[in-house]
Structures are given as C-alpha cells and as structure tokens.
Motif scaffolding. Structure first.
Motif, short mmCIF file in Angstrom:
data_model
loop_
_atom_site.label_atom_id
_atom_site.label_comp_id
_atom_site.label_asym_id
_atom_site.label_seq_id
_atom_site.Cartn_x
_atom_site.Cartn_y
_atom_site.Cartn_z
N GLN A 150 0.85 -1.19 0.00
CA GLN A 150 0.00 0.00 0.00
C GLN A 150 0.88 1.24 0.00
OE1 GLN A 150 -2.93 -0.03 3.13
NE2 GLN A 150 -3.54 -2.12 2.62
N PHE A 151 0.54 2.20 -0.79
CA PHE A 151 1.36 3.40 -0.88
C PHE A 151 0.87 4.49 0.05
CE2 PHE A 151 1.56 2.04 -5.52
CZ PHE A 151 2.66 1.23 -5.29
N GLU A 152 1.80 5.15 0.68
CA GLU A 152 1.45 6.35 1.42
C GLU A 152 2.10 7.55 0.75
OE1 GLU A 152 2.45 5.26 5.39
OE2 GLU A 152 0.48 4.34 5.68
N ASP A 153 3.32 7.34 0.36
CA ASP A 153 4.03 8.40 -0.35
C ASP A 153 5.12 7.69 -1.13
OD1 ASP A 153 4.91 10.85 -1.17
OD2 ASP A 153 6.16 11.18 0.59
N PHE A 154 5.41 8.15 -2.30
CA PHE A 154 6.54 7.56 -2.99
C PHE A 154 7.22 8.58 -3.86
CE2 PHE A 154 2.54 6.34 -4.86
CZ PHE A 154 2.64 6.78 -6.16
N ASP A 155 8.46 8.32 -4.10
CA ASP A 155 9.31 9.27 -4.77
C ASP A 155 10.37 8.48 -5.52
OD1 ASP A 155 10.94 11.35 -5.49
OD2 ASP A 155 11.70 11.71 -3.47
N PHE A 156 10.15 8.26 -6.79
CA PHE A 156 11.09 7.48 -7.58
C PHE A 156 12.20 8.37 -8.10
CE2 PHE A 156 7.40 4.66 -8.02
CZ PHE A 156 8.00 3.44 -7.80
N LYS A 157 13.40 7.87 -8.04
CA LYS A 157 14.51 8.60 -8.62
C LYS A 157 15.27 7.65 -9.53
CE LYS A 157 15.11 10.56 -4.56
NZ LYS A 157 15.84 10.74 -3.34
N ILE A 158 15.51 8.10 -10.72
CA ILE A 158 16.28 7.29 -11.65
C ILE A 158 17.53 8.07 -12.00
CG2 ILE A 158 16.26 6.10 -13.87
CD1 ILE A 158 13.16 6.13 -13.68
N TYR A 159 18.67 7.42 -11.91
CA TYR A 159 19.93 8.06 -12.25
C TYR A 159 20.45 7.49 -13.55
CZ TYR A 159 19.90 9.70 -7.45
OH TYR A 159 19.55 10.30 -6.28
N GLY A 160 21.00 8.33 -14.39
CA GLY A 160 21.53 7.83 -15.65
C GLY A 160 22.08 8.95 -16.50
N ILE A 161 22.00 8.76 -17.79
CA ILE A 161 22.51 9.78 -18.71
C ILE A 161 21.34 10.27 -19.55
CG2 ILE A 161 24.16 10.26 -20.56
CD1 ILE A 161 25.79 7.85 -19.45
N CYS A 162 21.17 11.57 -19.60
CA CYS A 162 20.02 12.13 -20.30
C CYS A 162 20.23 12.06 -21.83
CB CYS A 162 19.79 13.56 -19.84
SG CYS A 162 20.94 14.76 -20.51
N PRO A 163 19.16 12.21 -22.61
CA PRO A 163 19.29 12.10 -24.07
C PRO A 163 20.33 13.06 -24.64
CG PRO A 163 16.99 12.20 -23.43
CD PRO A 163 17.79 12.46 -22.20
N LYS A 164 20.36 14.28 -24.14
CA LYS A 164 21.32 15.27 -24.65
C LYS A 164 22.76 14.80 -24.45
CE LYS A 164 19.08 19.74 -24.35
NZ LYS A 164 18.84 20.80 -23.39
N CYS A 165 23.05 14.34 -23.24
CA CYS A 165 24.42 13.92 -22.93
C CYS A 165 24.78 12.63 -23.64
CB CYS A 165 24.61 13.75 -21.42
SG CYS A 165 24.55 15.31 -20.56
N SER A 166 23.83 11.75 -23.81
CA SER A 166 24.19 10.50 -24.48
C SER A 166 24.45 10.76 -25.96
CB SER A 166 23.13 9.41 -24.27
OG SER A 166 21.93 9.76 -24.88
N LYS A 167 23.78 11.76 -26.53
CA LYS A 167 24.07 12.13 -27.91
C LYS A 167 25.49 12.66 -28.02
CE LYS A 167 19.89 13.63 -29.95
NZ LYS A 167 19.05 14.82 -30.02
N LYS A 168 25.86 13.51 -27.07
CA LYS A 168 27.19 14.11 -27.08
C LYS A 168 28.28 13.05 -26.96
CE LYS A 168 26.21 18.44 -24.95
NZ LYS A 168 26.20 18.97 -23.60
N THR A 169 28.10 12.11 -26.04
CA THR A 169 29.14 11.10 -25.85
C THR A 169 29.25 10.20 -27.07
OG1 THR A 169 27.53 9.90 -24.54
CG2 THR A 169 29.27 11.01 -23.32
N LYS A 170 28.12 9.96 -27.72
CA LYS A 170 28.15 9.13 -28.93
C LYS A 170 28.97 9.83 -30.01
CE LYS A 170 23.97 6.48 -28.70
NZ LYS A 170 22.56 6.75 -28.86
N LYS A 171 28.72 11.14 -30.17
CA LYS A 171 29.46 11.91 -31.19
C LYS A 171 30.96 11.85 -30.91
CE LYS A 171 26.45 15.56 -32.69
NZ LYS A 171 25.98 16.82 -32.15
N LYS A 172 31.31 12.08 -29.65
CA LYS A 172 32.72 12.09 -29.28
C LYS A 172 33.39 10.77 -29.62
CE LYS A 172 33.31 15.10 -25.46
NZ LYS A 172 33.14 15.06 -24.01
#
Ligand SMILES: [Zn+2]
Ligand SMILES: [Zn+2]
Length: 157
Positions: free
Chosen positions: A130-152
């Motif tokens: 049963q939920f009372e409060d929840f707060d999901f956090k996902i860590y990773g690389i955003c689309p902008k940064c993953s595009k940049k690293t791919k180019k590099k």
C-alpha cells in the motif's frame, strides 16, 4: 492562473501559520513566491537566497533556511535528496504528480510523468503493497548527454 495559484498558496500558508500560532511575514511570502516563480526547477536553499538577493530583497541566509524548513513542515514544499549533498525543494502540490530522472553527466533534473510508472505501481499493488508516499529517482545519462558522448566516441575512431 499564476495569480490564482499564488493566492491559493499564500492562503494555505496563512491558515497553517495561524493554526500553529505563527505569523505571516513578508519573508515567508517571498520565499514561497520564489518556488512558485520557478516551478519547473528544483531549488536548493542557496539558490533561493541568490534569487532573492538578485531581486534586491534583503533576507538573510539563516532566514531563508529556516523559512524553507517551515514550509516543508507545513507540507507546502517537498524536500528531495538527489544524492549530491544538497537538499532541493519543490512545491508539494503540483498539478501533476511526478518523479525524477537525474543525469549523472550534466546534473540536470528531469521530471518523469506519473504514467510512466504505472506498471511498477500496479505490480506492487497487486502484491499487496500500500502506498502512502513515494518518490522514484532514476539516475543515468540524459538524451542530450548520451548524444554528445556518442558523437565524441565516433570522432575518435
Ligand atoms: Zn545530461
Ligand atoms: Zn520535481
């Protein structure tokens, strides 16, 4: 729209303050206003202080910190720990419930719509959680940064 929301928040704050025998002060109103003006951002106490300062408001750092804690206690602000050693805050009652994606490269915080987590929620509810409060956090690389690293990496080849 903005005006109406501002009045709504101020009214709630006034009521809460009165219930707890506090006073509404211009400083409290100012701090709350900063969060309403910067709804899409996740501000730390230092950011709030800087914004007030650049708008020529003289509110001490200590007052900013204390006021933010007060607003958290009154349920007007939500305190979030993104794991970078700084507590950040946002309005607790946004129109849309959302969660966060934090980019490990640029540090930008993205808001994830509630609907993207519906499957996870459904699974858990079916298992009897049963939920009372929840707060999901996902860590990773955003689309902008993953595009940049791919180019590099393709340039290096
Ligand atoms: Zn990024
Ligand atoms: Zn958020």
């Amino acid at each position: 729209m903005y005006k109406r929301r501002l009045t709504m928040y101020i009214e709630t704050l006034k009521k809460e303050l009165k219930n707890k025998k506090y006073r509404m002060t211009p400083q409290r109103e100012l701090v709350l206003k900063v969060f309403i003006d910067n709804e899409s951002k996740h501000l730390g106490a230092e950011d709030v202080y800087r914004i007030l300062f650049s708008n020529k408001h003289t509110v001490s750092k200590a007052t900013v910190y204390r006021t933010i804690e007060l607003l958290v206690n009154f349920g007007l602000l939500r305190k979030i720990d993104f794991g970078d050693g700084i507590y950040r805050y946002e309005l607790a009652k946004k129109e849309k419930m959302h969660h966060h994606f934090i980019c490990n490269v640029c540090g930008k915080i993205y808001e994830i719509e509630e609907k993207h987590l519906n499957i996870i929620k459904k699974e858990l509810l079916e298992q009897g959680f049963q939920f009372e409060d929840f707060d999901f956090k996902i860590y990773g690389i955003c689309p902008k940064c993953s595009k940049k690293t791919k180019k590099k990496s393709s340039n290096n080849k």
